[in-house]
Design an enzyme around this catalytic site. Structure first.
Site, PDB file in Angstrom:
ATOM      1  NE  ARG A  22      -3.880  -2.355   1.923  1.00  0.00           N
ATOM      2  CZ  ARG A  22      -4.990  -2.562   2.613  1.00  0.00           C
ATOM      3  NH1 ARG A  22      -5.401  -1.670   3.510  1.00  0.00           N
ATOM      4  NH2 ARG A  22      -5.709  -3.657   2.420  1.00  0.00           N
ATOM      5  CG  ASP A  76     -14.302   5.091   6.810  1.00  0.00           C
ATOM      6  OD1 ASP A  76     -14.857   3.986   6.871  1.00  0.00           O
ATOM      7  OD2 ASP A  76     -13.074   5.216   6.649  1.00  0.00           O
TER       8      ASP A  76
END
Length: 282
Positions: A54, A158
């Site tokens: 990532r 979130d």
């Protein structure tokens, strides 16, 4: 015979003609500690490959020459790249009506409870860790029509700002998981050539906001229902304990907490009562 992997300068190896960047232990430790400090996400050695993959996407995107340069960027322009880093390491696997038994319980048990107890005809729900929005939209579809003339509001939060943007758009290529009668009622009339849009009658009951669960919560009122599914699995036990205590305080008496299918409060000190499959009541 020459080795297949030859070390190079600058944290890289030459492997079968391809230069592969190396994440040194110091860089792994720095990035994993930063992730824990800023988000509470625990990245141990078993997730090293995940972190490597990532962060590599960020390194390529920024055209940096390696992990050292990326760590330096985080230190030099801390607030600028930090958000992108946290977005990169968060996992956003979700689906409409995922763990369907939760939505059946919400409709058949929880709403019946609130119809009897909420004399003010107000219902407040929170999707904590809402990802790209499938969960709060599923909640809204489950509740809409069940409580006519009620004041229903859903908060969807979130940490990842990118997925929140997607959630707010309500634009999906795939409606898998949504029962046909909900598709017809809430999605079919909004179909266009590039996918589907969730209808405004569903969107209007949801407020999407960025929130770090480990930071101060700005919400003043309590909730009737909290969905926090497949979030606790990324935290250590100390963080889980603190978060569950905060959820308990944020729920009205009789309110429900929904966790993910692999999550449990068994090892934690809590006053919650188990009433269904990973469903708890205050």
């Amino acid at each position: 015979m020459a080795s297949l992997s030859t070390p190079l300068l600058g944290g890289a190896i030459h492997e079968r003609g391809v230069v592969k960047l190396i994440m040194q232990d110091e860089e792994f430790n720095y990035l994993s500690q930063l992730a824990f400090r800023e988000s509470g996400i625990v990245i141990n050695e078993s997730k090293r490959d995940m972190l490597y993959g990532r962060v590599m996407k960020r390194i390529r995107s920024l055209k940096l020459n390696g992990f050292t340069a990326y760590c330096q960027l985080l230190q030099d322009s801390y607030t600028g790249e930090l958000s992108a880093f946290i977005n990169a390491i968060t996992t956003n696997l979700t689906a409409f009506f995922r763990e369907e038994y939760h939505f059946n319980f919400l409709q058949k048990v929880a709403l019946a409870h609130f119809k009897h107890h909420n004399q003010d005809k107000r219902l407040r729900l929170w999707s904590a860790g809402c990802s790209t929005g499938q969960e709060p939209y599923s909640i809204a579809m489950s509740v809409q029509g069940q409580l006519p003339d009620w004041d229903v509001k859903i908060l969807a939060t979130d940490l990842d700002s990118d997925v929140l943007w997607c959630a707010h758009q309500g634009h999906y290529d795939d409606l898998t998981g949504i029962p046909q009668h909900y598709r017809t009622q809430y999605c079919a009339n909004e179909c266009h050539q590039h996918g589907y849009l969730i209808g405004d009658d569903i969107k209007q009951v949801i407020a999407f906001k960025q929130l770090n669960l480990l930071s101060r919560w700005p919400m003043k009122g309590q909730f009737d229902v909290i969905f926090c599914r497949n979030v606790l699995i990324y935290f250590d036990n100390e963080t889980k304990q603190k978060l569950i205590q905060r959820f308990y305080a944020q729920l009205k008496p009789g309110g429900y907490l929904f966790l993910g299918h692999s999550e449990s409060l068994q090892s934690l000190n809590t006053k919650f009562r188990l009433v269904g499959q990973t469903i708890y009541q205050r």
